[in-house]
Write a protein that holds these residues in place. Structure first.
Motif, PDB file in Angstrom:
ATOM      1  N   ASP A 182       0.841  -1.195   0.000  1.00 15.90           N
ATOM      2  CA  ASP A 182       0.000   0.000   0.000  1.00 15.90           C
ATOM      3  C   ASP A 182       0.876   1.245   0.000  1.00 15.90           C
ATOM      4  O   ASP A 182       0.402   2.352   0.191  1.00 15.90           O
ATOM      5  CB  ASP A 182      -0.953   0.008   1.202  1.00 15.90           C
ATOM      6  CG  ASP A 182      -0.237  -0.044   2.534  1.00 15.90           C
ATOM      7  OD1 ASP A 182       1.019   0.066   2.566  1.00 15.90           O
ATOM      8  OD2 ASP A 182      -0.909  -0.188   3.558  1.00 15.90           O
ATOM      9  N   SER A 187       3.174   1.959   2.156  1.00 19.83           N
ATOM     10  CA  SER A 187       3.470   2.417   3.512  1.00 19.83           C
ATOM     11  C   SER A 187       4.853   1.971   3.980  1.00 19.83           C
ATOM     12  O   SER A 187       5.521   1.148   3.356  1.00 19.83           O
ATOM     13  CB  SER A 187       2.422   1.859   4.480  1.00 19.83           C
ATOM     14  OG  SER A 187       2.568   0.462   4.596  1.00 19.83           O
ATOM     15  N   GLU A 188       5.242   2.513   5.121  1.00 20.49           N
ATOM     16  CA  GLU A 188       6.507   2.130   5.745  1.00 20.49           C
ATOM     17  C   GLU A 188       6.503   0.638   6.099  1.00 20.49           C
ATOM     18  O   GLU A 188       7.523  -0.032   6.012  1.00 20.49           O
ATOM     19  CB  GLU A 188       6.746   2.959   7.006  1.00 20.49           C
ATOM     20  CG  GLU A 188       8.071   2.680   7.673  1.00 20.49           C
ATOM     21  CD  GLU A 188       8.288   3.529   8.917  1.00 20.49           C
ATOM     22  OE1 GLU A 188       8.910   3.020   9.867  1.00 20.49           O
ATOM     23  OE2 GLU A 188       7.832   4.692   8.931  1.00 20.49           O
ATOM     24  N   ARG A 214      -1.255   1.273   6.250  1.00 21.82           N
ATOM     25  CA  ARG A 214      -1.625   2.684   6.312  1.00 21.82           C
ATOM     26  C   ARG A 214      -1.983   3.088   7.740  1.00 21.82           C
ATOM     27  O   ARG A 214      -2.296   2.257   8.580  1.00 21.82           O
ATOM     28  CB  ARG A 214      -2.828   2.948   5.414  1.00 21.82           C
ATOM     29  CG  ARG A 214      -2.523   2.704   3.965  1.00 21.82           C
ATOM     30  CD  ARG A 214      -2.496   4.020   3.248  1.00 21.82           C
ATOM     31  NE  ARG A 214      -2.273   3.809   1.843  1.00 21.82           N
ATOM     32  CZ  ARG A 214      -1.258   4.305   1.187  1.00 21.82           C
ATOM     33  NH1 ARG A 214      -0.358   5.024   1.796  1.00 21.82           N
ATOM     34  NH2 ARG A 214      -1.116   4.099  -0.084  1.00 21.82           N
ATOM     35  N   THR A 215      -1.975   4.373   7.952  1.00 16.36           N
ATOM     36  CA  THR A 215      -2.340   4.902   9.264  1.00 16.36           C
ATOM     37  C   THR A 215      -3.436   5.942   9.097  1.00 16.36           C
ATOM     38  O   THR A 215      -3.807   6.303   7.991  1.00 16.36           O
ATOM     39  CB  THR A 215      -1.125   5.558   9.943  1.00 16.36           C
ATOM     40  OG1 THR A 215      -0.649   6.592   9.104  1.00 16.36           O
ATOM     41  CG2 THR A 215      -0.024   4.547  10.216  1.00 16.36           C
ATOM     42  N   LYS A 248      -6.309   3.789   7.481  1.00 11.58           N
ATOM     43  CA  LYS A 248      -6.389   2.586   8.303  1.00 11.58           C
ATOM     44  C   LYS A 248      -7.811   2.380   8.805  1.00 11.58           C
ATOM     45  O   LYS A 248      -8.333   1.266   8.786  1.00 11.58           O
ATOM     46  CB  LYS A 248      -5.415   2.668   9.476  1.00 11.58           C
ATOM     47  CG  LYS A 248      -5.351   1.377  10.264  1.00 11.58           C
ATOM     48  CD  LYS A 248      -4.254   1.404  11.286  1.00 11.58           C
ATOM     49  CE  LYS A 248      -4.188   0.086  12.013  1.00 11.58           C
ATOM     50  NZ  LYS A 248      -3.134   0.071  12.991  1.00 11.58           N
TER      51      LYS A 248
END
Length: 142
Positions: free
Chosen positions: A10, A12-13, A113-114, A118
């Protein structure tokens, strides 16, 4: 044992950390990395009528960028890679892709994701993949 490794992304980190593990395994085993990014249709459906198309286009563009970033990292590591973008519910698309391509290993981070993204995903994609597959899944703690 591991000829094909699926790395859902996605952008993301969490994906970046999981990718390090996937690339190490792929390089050691001579495996191909499959970078899959899923456009979550539920996010598009949650947008207002006049915003839906713009949201869908933005999500699709981000998905392409995320998959391409994984493939680029794989190529930089001298690992063969392929990319795919799907639309749907993320964990279902991941499971379907794994079955369709008979992948040997799925490598995912514990978090993606955040914030709003998220919350919009309605639960842990990683948890659902682990619970609903008989394939090995390497879950990298983020």
């Amino acid at each position: 044992m591991y000829d094909s490794i699926l790395v859902p992304t996605d952008g993301s980190e969490g994906t970046a950390v999981a990718l390090e593990h996937a690339l190490d395994i792929a390089k050691t085993r001579g495996a191909t990395v499959h970078a899959l990014s899923v456009v979550d249709r539920r996010i598009r459906l949650a947008a207002g009528d006049e915003q839906r198309e713009a949201v869908a286009n933005s999500l699709h563009d981000r998905a392409i960028e995320a998959a391409d970033a994984v493939a680029e990292a794989a190529r930089d590591a001298d690992v063969q890679a392929t990319t795919a973008v799907r639309k749907g519910v993320p964990y279902r698309c991941i499971l379907d892709y794994a079955d369709e391509h008979d992948v040997d290993l799925v490598v995912m981070g514990t978090h993606g994701r955040t914030g709003r993204d998220k919350l919009a995903s309605l639960g842990s994609v990683t948890e659902r993949v682990v619970q609903n597959t008989n394939r090995p899944v390497l879950v990298v703690s983020i």
